[in-house]
Design a protein around this motif. Sequence first.
Motif, short mmCIF file in Angstrom:
data_model
loop_
_atom_site.label_atom_id
_atom_site.label_comp_id
_atom_site.label_asym_id
_atom_site.label_seq_id
_atom_site.Cartn_x
_atom_site.Cartn_y
_atom_site.Cartn_z
N ARG A 187 -8.92 -3.44 -4.89
CA ARG A 187 -9.71 -4.52 -4.27
C ARG A 187 -11.18 -4.40 -4.62
NH1 ARG A 187 -6.15 -3.21 -0.15
NH2 ARG A 187 -7.72 -1.98 0.92
N ASP A 220 -5.14 4.44 -1.25
CA ASP A 220 -6.41 4.65 -1.95
C ASP A 220 -6.50 3.78 -3.20
OD1 ASP A 220 -7.18 6.50 -0.04
OD2 ASP A 220 -6.64 8.25 -1.27
N THR A 241 -7.21 0.21 -2.20
CA THR A 241 -8.63 0.06 -1.86
C THR A 241 -9.47 -0.01 -3.13
OG1 THR A 241 -8.35 1.22 0.24
CG2 THR A 241 -10.59 1.15 -0.66
N GLN A 242 -9.16 0.85 -4.07
CA GLN A 242 -9.88 0.86 -5.35
C GLN A 242 -9.63 -0.43 -6.13
OE1 GLN A 242 -9.05 4.31 -7.73
NE2 GLN A 242 -10.38 3.65 -9.40
N GLU A 295 0.82 -1.21 0.00
CA GLU A 295 0.00 0.00 0.00
C GLU A 295 0.85 1.27 0.00
OE1 GLU A 295 -3.25 -0.16 2.77
OE2 GLU A 295 -4.10 -1.91 1.75
#
Length: 149
Positions: free
Chosen positions: A133, A127, A130-131, A121
């Motif tokens: 995933r 961010d 997260t996007q 990360e």
Amino acid sequence: MVRTPTNVHPCNNLALRKAARYLGATYDKALAPVGLRGTQFSILQKLSAHGAMTIGSLADMIAMDRTTMAANLKPLAREGLVTVEPSAADRRARIVTLTPDGRSRMKAALPLWRAVQTRFEEKFGADEATQLRASLEAVLDTGFEPWAE
């Protein structure tokens, strides 16, 4: 400089598999000190979070076919990290249970997993991860099955 012929379309499958191999090898290397591979850690983690379940339910949760899941469970069962027993309700179904040794191994692996997760990360962006995933989860929700059409 490597050139891609203009008549070749980008392949989603190749891009996904390349990234999966790259990340998978990174997680496998990080988890090696506790004798687990990334897939094995994921199985132990799901069992820890959700409790005992059938092989089919566990396979569905990880988006793996039942036969492959059964094969992945064999080394975990040999090491005493899980048990695989017939269901009392349906003798055809097999119930997978995390053993105390399995829980202990998963807990020992957790800091190693967190470290590689954090490093990824930091390099890729929190961010963006997260996007990523969310996008990959969305692929599972498309119902995309070209062979069924």
